[in-house]
Design a protein around this motif. Structure first.
Motif, PDB file in Angstrom:
ATOM      1  N   ALA A  97       0.829  -1.206   0.000  1.00  0.00           N
ATOM      2  CA  ALA A  97       0.000   0.000   0.000  1.00  0.00           C
ATOM      3  C   ALA A  97       0.868   1.261   0.000  1.00  0.00           C
ATOM      4  CB  ALA A  97      -0.940  -0.001   1.201  1.00  0.00           C
ATOM      5  N   GLN A  98       1.942   1.263   0.785  1.00  0.00           N
ATOM      6  CA  GLN A  98       2.861   2.402   0.827  1.00  0.00           C
ATOM      7  C   GLN A  98       3.541   2.600  -0.527  1.00  0.00           C
ATOM      8  OE1 GLN A  98       5.478   1.384   4.042  1.00  0.00           O
ATOM      9  NE2 GLN A  98       4.051   2.084   5.630  1.00  0.00           N
ATOM     10  N   LYS A  99       3.964   1.503  -1.124  1.00  0.00           N
ATOM     11  CA  LYS A  99       4.629   1.561  -2.423  1.00  0.00           C
ATOM     12  C   LYS A  99       3.685   2.110  -3.491  1.00  0.00           C
ATOM     13  CE  LYS A  99       7.200  -1.936  -4.159  1.00  0.00           C
ATOM     14  NZ  LYS A  99       7.471  -3.230  -4.836  1.00  0.00           N
ATOM     15  N   LEU A 100       2.447   1.625  -3.512  1.00  0.00           N
ATOM     16  CA  LEU A 100       1.478   2.083  -4.507  1.00  0.00           C
ATOM     17  C   LEU A 100       1.155   3.561  -4.325  1.00  0.00           C
ATOM     18  CD1 LEU A 100      -0.957  -0.977  -4.590  1.00  0.00           C
ATOM     19  CD2 LEU A 100       0.845  -0.410  -6.236  1.00  0.00           C
ATOM     20  N   ASN A 101       1.075   4.001  -3.079  1.00  0.00           N
ATOM     21  CA  ASN A 101       0.815   5.411  -2.798  1.00  0.00           C
ATOM     22  C   ASN A 101       1.958   6.280  -3.327  1.00  0.00           C
ATOM     23  OD1 ASN A 101      -0.511   7.683  -1.719  1.00  0.00           O
ATOM     24  ND2 ASN A 101       0.634   7.509   0.180  1.00  0.00           N
ATOM     25  N   ALA A 122       4.083  10.098  -7.498  1.00  0.00           N
ATOM     26  CA  ALA A 122       5.099  10.428  -8.506  1.00  0.00           C
ATOM     27  C   ALA A 122       4.445  10.614  -9.871  1.00  0.00           C
ATOM     28  CB  ALA A 122       6.166   9.340  -8.566  1.00  0.00           C
ATOM     29  N   ILE A 123       3.535   9.712 -10.228  1.00  0.00           N
ATOM     30  CA  ILE A 123       2.858   9.794 -11.519  1.00  0.00           C
ATOM     31  C   ILE A 123       2.041  11.085 -11.614  1.00  0.00           C
ATOM     32  CG2 ILE A 123       1.099   8.715 -12.985  1.00  0.00           C
ATOM     33  CD1 ILE A 123       2.149   5.982 -11.969  1.00  0.00           C
ATOM     34  N   ASP A 175       9.021   2.619 -19.814  1.00  0.00           N
ATOM     35  CA  ASP A 175      10.310   2.722 -20.505  1.00  0.00           C
ATOM     36  C   ASP A 175      11.240   3.759 -19.885  1.00  0.00           C
ATOM     37  OD1 ASP A 175       9.568   0.722 -22.287  1.00  0.00           O
ATOM     38  OD2 ASP A 175       9.022   2.130 -23.892  1.00  0.00           O
ATOM     39  N   VAL A 176      10.686   4.936 -19.524  1.00  0.00           N
ATOM     40  CA  VAL A 176      11.544   6.029 -19.065  1.00  0.00           C
ATOM     41  C   VAL A 176      11.683   6.127 -17.550  1.00  0.00           C
ATOM     42  CG1 VAL A 176      11.067   7.399 -21.128  1.00  0.00           C
ATOM     43  CG2 VAL A 176       9.732   7.805 -19.066  1.00  0.00           C
ATOM     44  N   TRP A 177      10.813   5.434 -16.800  1.00  0.00           N
ATOM     45  CA  TRP A 177      10.870   5.565 -15.336  1.00  0.00           C
ATOM     46  C   TRP A 177      10.645   4.255 -14.599  1.00  0.00           C
ATOM     47  CZ3 TRP A 177       7.075   5.351 -11.355  1.00  0.00           C
ATOM     48  CH2 TRP A 177       7.491   5.873 -10.122  1.00  0.00           C
ATOM     49  N   GLY A 178       9.634   3.502 -14.991  1.00  0.00           N
ATOM     50  CA  GLY A 178       9.280   2.285 -14.261  1.00  0.00           C
ATOM     51  C   GLY A 178      10.383   1.250 -14.234  1.00  0.00           C
ATOM     52  N   TYR A 179      10.946   0.941 -15.378  1.00  0.00           N
ATOM     53  CA  TYR A 179      11.973  -0.095 -15.478  1.00  0.00           C
ATOM     54  C   TYR A 179      13.168   0.221 -14.582  1.00  0.00           C
ATOM     55  CZ  TYR A 179      15.563  -3.156 -17.359  1.00  0.00           C
ATOM     56  OH  TYR A 179      16.576  -4.082 -17.478  1.00  0.00           O
ATOM     57  N   SER A 180      13.658   1.450 -14.663  1.00  0.00           N
ATOM     58  CA  SER A 180      14.847   1.819 -13.886  1.00  0.00           C
ATOM     59  C   SER A 180      14.590   1.854 -12.376  1.00  0.00           C
ATOM     60  CB  SER A 180      15.393   3.169 -14.355  1.00  0.00           C
ATOM     61  OG  SER A 180      14.446   4.186 -14.138  1.00  0.00           O
ATOM     62  N   ASN A 181      13.311   1.922 -11.987  1.00  0.00           N
ATOM     63  CA  ASN A 181      12.959   1.923 -10.568  1.00  0.00           C
ATOM     64  C   ASN A 181      12.433   0.572 -10.093  1.00  0.00           C
ATOM     65  OD1 ASN A 181      13.247   4.757  -9.337  1.00  0.00           O
ATOM     66  ND2 ASN A 181      12.397   5.126 -11.363  1.00  0.00           N
ATOM     67  N   GLU A 213       4.839  -2.679 -15.682  1.00  0.00           N
ATOM     68  CA  GLU A 213       3.631  -1.973 -16.103  1.00  0.00           C
ATOM     69  C   GLU A 213       2.436  -2.334 -15.222  1.00  0.00           C
ATOM     70  OE1 GLU A 213       2.757  -2.047 -20.297  1.00  0.00           O
ATOM     71  OE2 GLU A 213       4.858  -1.779 -20.818  1.00  0.00           O
ATOM     72  N   GLU A 214       2.398  -3.567 -14.761  1.00  0.00           N
ATOM     73  CA  GLU A 214       1.281  -4.023 -13.926  1.00  0.00           C
ATOM     74  C   GLU A 214       1.220  -3.262 -12.602  1.00  0.00           C
ATOM     75  OE1 GLU A 214       0.183  -8.107 -11.627  1.00  0.00           O
ATOM     76  OE2 GLU A 214       0.741  -8.319 -13.738  1.00  0.00           O
ATOM     77  N   ILE A 215       2.357  -3.063 -11.949  1.00  0.00           N
ATOM     78  CA  ILE A 215       2.363  -2.362 -10.662  1.00  0.00           C
ATOM     79  C   ILE A 215       2.078  -0.871 -10.868  1.00  0.00           C
ATOM     80  CG2 ILE A 215       4.821  -1.800 -10.403  1.00  0.00           C
ATOM     81  CD1 ILE A 215       2.895  -3.300  -7.564  1.00  0.00           C
ATOM     82  N   LEU A 216       2.539  -0.298 -11.992  1.00  0.00           N
ATOM     83  CA  LEU A 216       2.245   1.098 -12.290  1.00  0.00           C
ATOM     84  C   LEU A 216       0.737   1.293 -12.467  1.00  0.00           C
ATOM     85  CD1 LEU A 216       5.090   1.883 -14.855  1.00  0.00           C
ATOM     86  CD2 LEU A 216       5.029   2.486 -12.432  1.00  0.00           C
TER      87      LEU A 216
END
Length: 130
Positions: free
Chosen positions: A14-18, A23-24, A53-59, A63-66
């Motif tokens: 829940a903390q991670k998703l928040n 950020a988004i 591609d520009v943010w999710g992968y490097s962190n 795509e599913e969690i985003l």
């Protein structure tokens, strides 16, 4: 003593998703906070594929969690106003649209009056404050 939460705990997720959703939001609303290469249109929309591609992968986010972060925080906590909308376009690409901020400053563009001298600010007659 504070004990670390296990990575798979519901509270940790829940903390991670928040944090991801916040950020988004920033990426859609504030050009200076966008990762390089994120293509945001005039309405605050971008594809989840581009975001990954520009943010999710490097962190370390797929795509599913985003998408889960956006869906779980789609509405503001205190009412039914949208924070995000999610659509699939004609090419079957998922698009996230970040809605404008509800906290608009005196100038109407989301900039607050904090830090500005009173003589440079306008009095808010409705709320009785600078």
């Amino acid at each position: 003593m504070d004990e670390a939460l296990p990575d798979n705990s519901g509270e940790r997720l829940a903390q991670k998703l928040n944090k991801i959703s916040r950020a988004i939001c920033c990426f859609g609303r504030y050009p200076q906070k966008r990762p390089e290469g994120l293509h945001v249109d005039d309405t605050g929309a971008f594809t989840i594929e581009n975001l990954y591609d520009v943010w999710g992968y490097s962190n370390g986010f797929d795509e599913e969690i985003l998408l889960q972060a956006v869906q779980e925080h789609m509405y503001h906590e205190d009412d039914n106003e949208l924070r995000f909308s999610v659509q699939t376009n004609e090419d079957d690409k998922v698009t996230i649209r970040v809605q404008p901020s509800r906290k608009r400053g005196a100038d109407g563009w989301g900039r607050s009056n904090r830090g500005r001298k009173k003589k440079d600010r306008e009095w808010d007659y409705e709320n009785g404050r600078w």
